[in-house]
Structures are given as structure tokens and as C-alpha cells.
Design a protein around this motif. Structure first.
Motif, short mmCIF file in Angstrom:
data_model
loop_
_atom_site.label_atom_id
_atom_site.label_comp_id
_atom_site.label_asym_id
_atom_site.label_seq_id
_atom_site.Cartn_x
_atom_site.Cartn_y
_atom_site.Cartn_z
N HIS A 89 -3.79 -9.00 6.50
CA HIS A 89 -2.45 -8.99 5.91
C HIS A 89 -1.37 -9.24 6.94
O HIS A 89 -0.21 -9.50 6.58
CB HIS A 89 -2.19 -7.64 5.25
CG HIS A 89 -2.37 -6.47 6.17
ND1 HIS A 89 -3.48 -6.29 6.95
CD2 HIS A 89 -1.56 -5.42 6.46
CE1 HIS A 89 -3.36 -5.19 7.66
NE2 HIS A 89 -2.20 -4.64 7.38
N GLU A 90 -1.73 -9.17 8.22
CA GLU A 90 -0.71 -9.32 9.25
C GLU A 90 -0.08 -10.72 9.24
O GLU A 90 1.10 -10.87 9.61
CB GLU A 90 -1.30 -9.03 10.63
CG GLU A 90 -2.47 -9.90 11.05
CD GLU A 90 -3.82 -9.34 10.64
OE1 GLU A 90 -4.82 -9.78 11.22
OE2 GLU A 90 -3.86 -8.48 9.73
N ILE A 91 -0.83 -11.72 8.80
CA ILE A 91 -0.29 -13.09 8.77
C ILE A 91 0.85 -13.21 7.76
O ILE A 91 1.98 -13.56 8.13
CB ILE A 91 -1.41 -14.10 8.49
CG1 ILE A 91 -2.44 -14.08 9.63
CG2 ILE A 91 -0.84 -15.51 8.31
CD1 ILE A 91 -3.70 -14.87 9.32
N PRO A 92 0.62 -12.94 6.46
CA PRO A 92 1.74 -13.07 5.51
C PRO A 92 2.86 -12.05 5.74
O PRO A 92 4.03 -12.36 5.50
CB PRO A 92 1.08 -12.86 4.15
CG PRO A 92 -0.18 -12.11 4.43
CD PRO A 92 -0.64 -12.60 5.78
N MET A 93 2.51 -10.86 6.22
CA MET A 93 3.57 -9.87 6.43
C MET A 93 4.49 -10.27 7.58
O MET A 93 5.70 -10.04 7.53
CB MET A 93 2.95 -8.48 6.66
CG MET A 93 2.29 -7.93 5.41
SD MET A 93 1.52 -6.32 5.64
CE MET A 93 2.95 -5.26 5.73
N ASP A 105 10.52 -3.68 1.30
CA ASP A 105 9.43 -4.20 0.49
C ASP A 105 8.44 -3.11 0.09
O ASP A 105 7.55 -3.35 -0.72
CB ASP A 105 8.70 -5.31 1.26
CG ASP A 105 7.63 -5.99 0.41
OD1 ASP A 105 7.97 -6.47 -0.69
OD2 ASP A 105 6.46 -6.04 0.84
N VAL A 106 8.57 -1.93 0.67
CA VAL A 106 7.66 -0.82 0.38
C VAL A 106 8.46 0.33 -0.23
O VAL A 106 9.62 0.54 0.11
CB VAL A 106 6.92 -0.37 1.65
CG1 VAL A 106 5.90 -1.42 2.05
CG2 VAL A 106 7.88 -0.13 2.81
N PRO A 118 9.36 -6.22 -4.52
CA PRO A 118 8.37 -5.27 -5.04
C PRO A 118 7.02 -5.33 -4.34
O PRO A 118 5.99 -5.61 -4.95
CB PRO A 118 8.25 -5.69 -6.51
CG PRO A 118 8.47 -7.17 -6.48
CD PRO A 118 9.49 -7.40 -5.39
N HIS A 119 7.00 -5.04 -3.04
CA HIS A 119 5.77 -4.98 -2.24
C HIS A 119 5.01 -6.31 -2.30
O HIS A 119 3.83 -6.36 -2.67
CB HIS A 119 4.87 -3.84 -2.73
CG HIS A 119 4.00 -3.28 -1.64
ND1 HIS A 119 3.81 -1.93 -1.45
CD2 HIS A 119 3.25 -3.89 -0.70
CE1 HIS A 119 2.99 -1.73 -0.43
NE2 HIS A 119 2.63 -2.92 0.04
N VAL A 120 5.68 -7.37 -1.92
CA VAL A 120 5.09 -8.71 -1.98
C VAL A 120 4.84 -9.30 -0.60
O VAL A 120 4.35 -10.42 -0.49
CB VAL A 120 5.99 -9.68 -2.78
CG1 VAL A 120 6.16 -9.21 -4.22
CG2 VAL A 120 7.36 -9.84 -2.11
N SER A 121 5.16 -8.58 0.46
CA SER A 121 5.11 -9.17 1.80
C SER A 121 3.73 -9.69 2.18
O SER A 121 3.61 -10.66 2.93
CB SER A 121 5.60 -8.16 2.85
OG SER A 121 4.78 -7.01 2.86
N GLY A 122 2.68 -9.06 1.69
CA GLY A 122 1.33 -9.49 2.05
C GLY A 122 0.57 -10.14 0.92
O GLY A 122 -0.62 -10.40 1.04
N TRP A 123 1.24 -10.41 -0.19
CA TRP A 123 0.56 -10.82 -1.42
C TRP A 123 0.45 -12.34 -1.51
O TRP A 123 1.27 -12.99 -2.13
CB TRP A 123 1.34 -10.27 -2.62
CG TRP A 123 0.50 -9.78 -3.76
CD1 TRP A 123 0.49 -10.26 -5.04
CD2 TRP A 123 -0.43 -8.69 -3.75
NE1 TRP A 123 -0.38 -9.54 -5.82
CE2 TRP A 123 -0.96 -8.57 -5.05
CE3 TRP A 123 -0.87 -7.82 -2.76
CZ2 TRP A 123 -1.91 -7.61 -5.39
CZ3 TRP A 123 -1.80 -6.86 -3.10
CH2 TRP A 123 -2.30 -6.76 -4.39
N THR A 124 -0.57 -12.92 -0.86
CA THR A 124 -0.72 -14.37 -0.85
C THR A 124 -2.15 -14.75 -1.23
O THR A 124 -3.07 -13.94 -1.13
CB THR A 124 -0.42 -14.95 0.54
OG1 THR A 124 -1.42 -14.47 1.47
CG2 THR A 124 0.96 -14.54 1.04
N HIS A 125 -2.32 -16.00 -1.66
CA HIS A 125 -3.67 -16.48 -1.98
C HIS A 125 -4.57 -16.43 -0.74
O HIS A 125 -5.73 -16.04 -0.83
CB HIS A 125 -3.59 -17.91 -2.52
CG HIS A 125 -2.85 -18.03 -3.82
ND1 HIS A 125 -3.28 -17.43 -4.98
CD2 HIS A 125 -1.68 -18.68 -4.13
CE1 HIS A 125 -2.43 -17.70 -5.96
NE2 HIS A 125 -1.45 -18.45 -5.46
#
Length: 325
Positions: free
Chosen positions: A93-97, A257-258, A287-294
Motif C-alpha cells: 500500500h505504500e506505493i499508492p499512499m 483520509d482516515v 473516504p479512506h481512498v489513499s491506498g485503494w487502487t487496482h
């Protein structure tokens, strides 16, 4: 191999199955299964439970491996786990965040969407001739609180923009902080370093030491033009103190975001905080989207699949946080 996937994890059965070499039977359960014995007969005897949360007040069903599909473990009651169970987590998750954090910085300094929204062909000449200088990231200073995987990923990208990075880490006490930073200090030196920062990024874990640790005193130590970006856990920050600091413009802005509360099951309607931060003009809320990627899910479930294959072959597991490797 019996694999039980709970809640949001169950929606990623395809990614896991595609990456798995071991033949498996999949069971999908709703999110509330993490805290209710109603589904224990379907969990009992499983080889793997994939879930971000697990709590029980009754004897736990038996399973060999609890694999969290993320890094955070604050939703797991370790005392409730069956004897002999191993717990693993996964990162990626560190990449998208880190990309999200940089987007926050660029939004604050450039605000492209707002500039685009104001563009009017009929008034182009006036807009062009009346341009005002904007800010830039180059030469700014960032203080990163928590210099693990996320903090270091943010630092790599920040330094590429010419930002000076100050890392705050308990490892600085022993001089063991390595990685993409210009300076490193211990947690005890936080108040000394806060006035230096243009941007303060929270990327530390939530534990008994960090819960509520960023409060009125820390916010007061920030410069009035400084910006707070929280991609850690909401509870690291005292929400009343943060709301007050933003409302009275003691800091310039916060990117949040959290949150302090989340729905536990489908149909729940909860307020994310005790205050309506979104009503403040200097609070930017997502709404907590920082790490939410395909890409995140592809990488995570590929690594979970590798661990399950290792379990099937009797090989040591990766990312063991409790139990046996």
C-alpha cells in the motif's frame, strides 16, 4: 486447501485464485463474520482465513493461518485466535499512499482543479493578464512522523520534487535510521522539529504510544502556514484539537483520509468523526481512498497466494507477525 475470505477480502477471490498454484475451495463470508459466531461452522477447520478483523467472545473456530489482506492489525484480537494459529500481513500500500500524499501537496500548492473550474474563454484576457504567482514544492521542508514503508515511499517522491525530508523515528535513537531522508530525529524531539516543517505527514502505526499523541500541543507547535496530511490512523490525532486548530486557522490546512469510525457491516450509517470536518474550508476530506487502487490488490493477493502455496508445501511463511513462520 480451504480458504475462507471475509468481507471486502471476499470480493478479491478472483485475484487470489488466479495467482494460486495450490488447488483450493473458497468460502466467502460477510464482513460481520469477523465478530459473530454465526459463521463459525464455515470457518472451523479452514486452512486459511483472509480477513482484516477477527474478534470472538466465544471459543474461536479452528484455522491454521489468518492472513490479513493489509498491513494494519488493530482489528485482530490476538487473544481470541485459536491455539497454533499463525498470523501474516501484507504491504504494497505504500506505493499508492505515497502518490496520494504527493497529490495532496500538489493540490495545496497548485490547485489545478480550481484553476480549471474558473477558466472562461470570454474572460481569458483578464485572467491571463491578472495571473497571480502560486506556490511550489521545491525548497519546502517535510516532516514525516513514522518512517516505515509508507514514510520512506513518501520521502522518495518528496525528495524528487526538491523537498527537504526530516524523518521522525524511534530508530533514530540508535542512529539506525536509513533511507531517503536528510535528517532524522527521535519521537522525543517532535516539538523541536514541528516548527521547521511546511508539511507534516503522519504515517506511523496506531498503538498505545501513538493513540491521541498528536494533540493540541503538537498542533500549536506547527507554523500557521503549515499543512497536516494524515495517512496513518485517525486516532493518532486528537480530533477535538484538530478541529479547533483548523476552525481557528492555527494551521493552514489538513488533508484527512482516515477516520475515527467506520461502518462494521453493510447498511451501517456512521459519522466518520464527532465533528463535521468537511464543513471547514481548510479541511480536505476523502473516504479512506489513499491506498485503494487496482495495482494494490493485484500485488497484495499475489503475495498472499505465494504464502498459501508455501503453507501447502510446508515452507516458512513471509511477513509472520504472530505464531510460527
Amino acid at each position: 486447501m480451504k480458504i475462507v475470505m471475509v468481507g471486502e477480502a471476499a470480493t478479491h477471490q478472483h485475484e487470489l485464485a488466479a495467482a494460486l498454484a495450490t488447488p483450493a475451495e473458497f468460502v466467502a463470508l460477510p464482513r460481520e463474520a469477523h465478530e459473530s459466531a454465526q459463521w463459525d461452522d464455515q470457518i472451523d477447520g479452514a486452512d486459511v482465513l483472509v480477513a482484516m478483523r477477527f474478534k470472538r467472545s466465544t471459543p474461536a473456530p479452528r484455522f491454521r493461518l489468518l492472513h490479513a489482506p493489509g498491513a494494519g492489525l488493530d482489528g485482530i484480537d490476538f487473544a481470541a485466535l485459536p491455539a497454533g494459529c499463525t498470523v501474516c500481513n501484507v504491504f504494497e500500500h505504500e506505493i499508492p499512499m505515497a502518490e496520494y500524499a504527493m497529490a495532496c501537496l500538489l493540490e495545496h500548492q497548485i490547485a489545478l482543479a480550481s484553476i480549471d473550474a474558473r477558466f472562461d474563454s470570454d474572460r481569458f484576457s483578464q485572467a491571463y493578464l491578472g495571473r497571480q504567482p502560486r506556490g511550489e514544492l521545491y525548497g519546502k521542508t517535510m516532516l514525516i512522523i513514522g518512517f516505515g514503508r509508507i514514510g520512506q515511499a513518501v520521502a522518495v517522491r518528496a525528495r524528487a520534487f526538491g523537498i527537504r525530508v526530516i524523518a521522525l523515528s524511534s530508530r533514530a535513537r540508535d542512529g539506525k535510521v536509513a533511507g531517503p531522508m536528510d535528517e532524522a530525529y527521535t519521537d522525543a524531539q517532535l516539538l523541536e522539529q514541528l516548527p521547521r516543517a511546511d508539511f507534516v505527514v503522519l504515517s506511523c502505526p496506531l498503538n498505545e504510544h501513538t493513540r491521541g499523541a498528536f494533540g493540541a500541543q503538537q498542533l500549536a507547535a506547527m507554523r500557521p502556514e503549515a499543512v497536516l496530511i494524515n495517512i496513518a490512523r485517525a486516532a493518532v490525532v486528537d480530533q477535538a484539537a484538530l478541529y479547533d486548530a483548523l476552525k481557528h486557522q492555527r494551521i493552514a490546512r489538513a488533508f484527512l483520509d482516515v477516520w475515527y469510525q467506520y461502518p462494521a457491516r453493510e447498511g451501517d450509517q456512521v459519522m466518520p468523526a464527532s465533528f463535521r470536518f468537511e464543513d471547514l474550508p481548510n479541511a480536505f476530506c476523502t473516504p479512506h481512498v489513499s491506498g485503494w487502487t487496482h495495482g494494490l490488490f493485484e500485488r497484495r493477493y499475489r503475495l498472499i497466494a505465494q504464502n498459501i502455496d508455501r503453507l501447502a508445501r510446508g515452507e516458512p511463511l513471509h511477513n509472520v507477525v504472530a505464531g510460527h513462520a
